[in-house]
Design a protein around this motif. Structure first.
Motif, short mmCIF file in Angstrom:
data_model
loop_
_atom_site.label_atom_id
_atom_site.label_comp_id
_atom_site.label_asym_id
_atom_site.label_seq_id
_atom_site.Cartn_x
_atom_site.Cartn_y
_atom_site.Cartn_z
N SER A 91 91.00 12.21 106.05
CA SER A 91 90.38 13.15 105.12
C SER A 91 91.26 14.39 105.03
O SER A 91 92.15 14.60 105.85
CB SER A 91 89.00 13.53 105.62
OG SER A 91 89.13 14.22 106.84
N VAL A 92 90.97 15.21 104.03
CA VAL A 92 91.71 16.46 103.87
C VAL A 92 91.64 17.28 105.15
O VAL A 92 92.64 17.81 105.64
CB VAL A 92 91.13 17.25 102.68
CG1 VAL A 92 91.70 18.65 102.66
CG2 VAL A 92 91.44 16.53 101.38
N ARG A 93 90.43 17.33 105.72
CA ARG A 93 90.25 18.10 106.96
C ARG A 93 91.19 17.60 108.06
O ARG A 93 91.90 18.37 108.70
CB ARG A 93 88.79 17.99 107.43
CG ARG A 93 88.49 18.75 108.71
CD ARG A 93 87.09 18.45 109.19
NE ARG A 93 86.07 18.93 108.27
CZ ARG A 93 85.70 20.21 108.16
NH1 ARG A 93 86.27 21.12 108.91
NH2 ARG A 93 84.77 20.56 107.31
N LYS A 94 91.21 16.27 108.23
CA LYS A 94 92.05 15.70 109.29
C LYS A 94 93.53 15.90 108.98
O LYS A 94 94.33 16.10 109.89
CB LYS A 94 91.75 14.20 109.44
CG LYS A 94 90.39 13.94 110.02
CD LYS A 94 90.42 12.68 110.88
CE LYS A 94 89.12 12.50 111.62
NZ LYS A 94 88.41 11.30 111.18
N ASN A 95 93.87 15.83 107.70
CA ASN A 95 95.26 16.07 107.33
C ASN A 95 95.71 17.45 107.77
O ASN A 95 96.75 17.61 108.38
CB ASN A 95 95.42 15.96 105.81
CG ASN A 95 95.96 14.61 105.39
OD1 ASN A 95 97.15 14.36 105.53
ND2 ASN A 95 95.09 13.76 104.90
N TYR A 126 86.61 20.19 99.15
CA TYR A 126 87.27 18.88 99.17
C TYR A 126 87.58 18.40 100.57
O TYR A 126 88.25 17.39 100.74
CB TYR A 126 88.57 18.95 98.36
CG TYR A 126 88.38 19.51 96.99
CD1 TYR A 126 87.72 18.77 96.02
CD2 TYR A 126 88.82 20.78 96.68
CE1 TYR A 126 87.52 19.29 94.76
CE2 TYR A 126 88.63 21.32 95.42
CZ TYR A 126 87.98 20.57 94.46
OH TYR A 126 87.78 21.08 93.22
N ASP A 128 86.22 16.82 102.87
CA ASP A 128 85.87 15.49 103.36
C ASP A 128 86.40 14.38 102.48
O ASP A 128 86.09 13.22 102.70
CB ASP A 128 84.36 15.39 103.54
CG ASP A 128 83.89 16.35 104.62
OD1 ASP A 128 84.55 16.37 105.67
OD2 ASP A 128 82.92 17.10 104.39
N ARG A 129 87.18 14.74 101.47
CA ARG A 129 87.74 13.68 100.62
C ARG A 129 89.04 13.16 101.21
O ARG A 129 89.66 13.79 102.04
CB ARG A 129 88.04 14.25 99.24
CG ARG A 129 86.79 14.58 98.48
CD ARG A 129 87.07 14.45 97.03
NE ARG A 129 86.09 15.19 96.25
CZ ARG A 129 86.27 15.49 94.98
NH1 ARG A 129 87.40 15.16 94.38
NH2 ARG A 129 85.34 16.13 94.33
N ARG A 130 89.43 12.01 100.68
CA ARG A 130 90.73 11.46 101.04
C ARG A 130 91.75 11.96 100.02
O ARG A 130 91.38 12.24 98.87
CB ARG A 130 90.70 9.93 100.97
CG ARG A 130 89.76 9.31 101.97
CD ARG A 130 90.54 8.86 103.18
NE ARG A 130 89.66 8.30 104.17
CZ ARG A 130 89.69 7.02 104.54
NH1 ARG A 130 90.54 6.20 103.95
NH2 ARG A 130 88.91 6.58 105.47
N GLN A 133 91.68 10.83 96.43
CA GLN A 133 90.61 11.27 95.53
C GLN A 133 90.85 12.69 95.02
O GLN A 133 89.93 13.33 94.54
CB GLN A 133 89.27 11.22 96.27
CG GLN A 133 88.94 9.83 96.80
CD GLN A 133 87.87 9.86 97.86
OE1 GLN A 133 87.88 10.71 98.74
NE2 GLN A 133 86.94 8.92 97.79
#
Ligand SMILES: Nc1ncnc2c1ncn2[C@@H]1O[C@H](COP(=O)(O)OP(=O)(O)OP(=O)(O)O)[C@@H](O)[C@H]1O
Ligand SMILES: [Mg+2]
Lengths: 331, 290
Positions: A91-95, A126, A128-130, A133
């Motif tokens: 996810s954006v967060r993890k990135n 955003y 939680d998005r990948r 998306q």
């Protein structure tokens, strides 16, 4: 911190020398732009600084420390890639959190930083998005976010905006400049879009075939190009070059006049109007000259001149650039 | 293929092929189902009579059935485990730039081109044979008692042989997947401070999930019907220690001449294969969605 010095750095792939011995000083907090034609070694130079390629000889100093053989992770630099290089399955967060996680930071601190960066970059909705998306501009911001959270000594950008459409590019250009003003971190930015170079840079480095042609502030390069290459590369539309007897009159091998320094007049160099490009505020006239190459003239507003109409051009005598046979600027 | 007209035309042109494939599949299936309800013994031709579900109840209550079921699952699971893990490691190795890369890659695929019977025989006679085999020779060289693989650990030996055959397939699919990994992603991870191992876990493995799914699905289809390797090595024995469902069906219909019972076993095998397929698709099928 964020001072980078290159001393006699070279790079060759096999037998091809991509970077000739090159010296460069990048000051703390500076916004430095590398420009040059395709294949001149801009990306290679950036990757050498990042440590993604080994230098063939020479020395790279970061904050006075020799970093020539330091692995990329230890140099304290962050890079934003042209293809964004986001991790597609996170996810954006993890990135954004990835570099912090790799640094072994604890979860609470990571969350705080990621949320902070997301706020600055308008990514909060955003998180939680990948990456798949997101739109191009949003992906770009995620890539920047991933760079910011590390609080690097310097940011390296490799043509970060080249995949975006024109309107978005203008926006992101502003955002990156804005970011530079607020973070005051050194930034090195590679582009071949010279509008980006002119508008964003504190210092432009013009490269050609692995060599530095000139280093200076945007207006410095515009007003006082060191040679014909820089003169032709900086400025849009391109500078017009005239050779032969007209140049000899000015005691030079070639003279250059920027389109904005040519006037339509009653007498002077004769030619016929070619294609006219109307931008609204300005009009670019391409004039087929008698006995010279086609010239571009920039006029304000619109023009009533039709294709094929005869005109005369007069250069502004104060703005004529003179070059010798080797292309060097004559004082 | 965009307009309604061209779609209808396409359907018409596809129809003969589809119909033929359907017959190709339906006729044997229907005959098998039909036979599975008959008392049909090859030793007594012309004496077929309706048997209802008797064949099924005999087959399903046979203790050999449960052993065969367990063996089938162990065989499939074991081979999958070895080929996926081994294949990933092998692909990592093959992905490195090295001298003679093309040649090494061809050599690695080689086992896949060897017929199952041949490779099983080679393993049986030249490697695992307790007297003449290479392993026995090696054991004797270090002063150990040779191990009789095919009688002491028949199922494990067969798993080993089958895994050896399928390892190249897995390695090759995973290698192509690995090569499609964006180089900039790896570089970004490197700049982000991820070491070799972290890059493998966080970047390479997630990238490989789709390829692993393909490997698992394709291999499962073939591994459920492993037969030749068992026939030429252990004949399903000792006892029925290495009998899988496929081999049990063979033993039923051609060793005991009971076509009806064998057909019932075949239908059971088809149903089992479908159950496995449904389970697999539930578990990992979502990996295939883009
Ligand atoms: N790994 C490599 N092996 C051999 N040659 C290379 C390699 N990487 C780059 N080059 C060569 O080095 C030169 C400079 O490449 P580089 O990517 O730095 O150009 P660039 O200035 O970034 O161009 P562009 O604006 O098109 O991105 C090119 O001529 C390229 O062919
Ligand atoms: Mg480049």
């Amino acid at each position: 911190m964020g001072q980078i010095t290159l001393k006699q750095v070279t790079k060759s792939f096999g037998n091809t020398d991509v970077i000739r011995p090159l010296d460069l000083e990048i000051g703390e907090g500076e916004f430095v732009v590398f420009v040059g034609p395709s294949g001149c070694g801009k990306s290679t130079l950036l990757r050498l600084i990042a440590g993604l390629e080994d230098i063939s000889s020479g020395q790279i100093l970061i904050d006075g420390q020799d970093a020539s053989h330091t692995p990329p992770a230890k140099r304290g630099l962050a890079m934003v890639f042209q293809s964004y290089a986001l991790y597609p399955h996170m996810s954006v967060r993890k990135n954004i959190a990835f570099p912090l996680k790799m640094a072994g930071m604890d979860q609470a601190a990571i969350d705080a930083k990621v949320n902070g960066a997301a706020k600055v970059l308008n990514l909060t909705d955003y998180l939680d998005r990948r990456p798949g998306q997101l739109s191009g501009g949003q992906r770009q911001r995620v890539a920047i976010g991933r760079a910011i959270v590390r609080e690097p000594k310097a940011f390296l950008f490799d043509e970060p905006l080249s995949n975006l459409d024109a309107a978005l590019r203008v926006n992101m250009r502003l955002e990156i400049s804005e970011l530079h003003q607020s973070l005051k971190t050194t930034m090195i930015y590679v582009t071949h879009d010279q509008v980006e170079a002119m508008t964003m840079a504190d210092k432009i480095v013009v490269l050609s075939a692995g060599r530095i042609e000139q280093v200076g502030s945007p207006l410095d390069l515009y007003r006082h190009p060191a040679n014909k290459f820089v003169a032709g590369f900086i400025g849009s539309p391109k500078m017009n070059f005239v050779t032969g007897p007209e140049a000899a009159k000015h005691g030079a091998d070639t003279i250059g006049i920027r389109p904005e320094h040519l006037k339509l007049s009653d007498s002077g160099w004769a030619g016929k109007i070619g294609v006219t490009e109307r931008l609204g505020s300005d009009t670019f006239l391409h004039v087929h000259m008698d006995g010279m190459d086609t010239m571009t003239v920039r006029t304000e507003g619109d023009t009533a001149l039709k294709y094929g109409a005869p005109v005369h051009l007069t250069p502004d005598p104060a703005c004529i650039h003179r070059f010798d046979a080797q292309g060097k600027t004559l004082a | 293929m965009a307009t309604a007209h061209s779609r209808i035309a396409a359907r018409f042109m596809l129809a003969p092929a589809v119909l033929m494939l359907l017959c190709w599949m339906i006729v044997p299936l229907a005959m098998t189902i039909y036979f599975s309800f008959l008392r049909y013994n090859l030793l007594m031709p012309g004496m077929e009579q309706w048997a209802g579900f008797d064949n099924y109840s005999y087959f399903l209550t046979d203790p050999a059935f449960f052993t065969a079921l367990k063996n089938t699952l162990l065989l499939v699971g074991g081979v999958l485990l070895i080929t996926v893990i081994g294949g990933t490691l092998l692909a990592l190795l093959l992905d490195q730039a090295m001298y003679g890369q093309g040649f090494v890659r061809i050599m690695v695929i080689a086992p896949f081109f060897v017929m199952p019977t041949v490779s099983a025989l080679v393993w049986k006679n030249m490697f695992m044979n307790p007297v003449n085999g290479l392993f026995a020779y090696m054991a004797k060289a270090v002063g150990l008692q040779p191990f009789d693989f095919l009688s002491q650990a028949p199922l494990a030996s067969i798993i080993l042989i089958v895994a050896w055959q399928w390892l190249p397939f897995a390695a090759l699919i995973l290698l192509t997947a690995m090569q499609s990994l964006d180089r900039e992603q790896m570089e970004a991870a490197e700049m982000d401070g991820a070491g070799t191992f972290s890059r493998f876990i966080y970047i390479v493995v997630p990238h490989l999930t789709r390829a692993v799914t393909v490997v698992i699905l394709i291999q499962t289809i073939f591994l459920l019907s492993v037969f030749a390797e068992i026939l030429v090595t252990t004949n399903g024995g000792p006892g029925n220690a290495s009998t899988n469902i496929t081999y049990l069906v063979y033993a039923q219909s051609l060793l005991q001449f009971d076509v009806g019972g064998g057909s019932a076993g075949g239908i059971v095998a088809v149903i089992l294969a479908n159950i496995v397929a449904i389970f697999l698709m539930r578990m990992i099928g979502k990996n295939l969605e883009a």
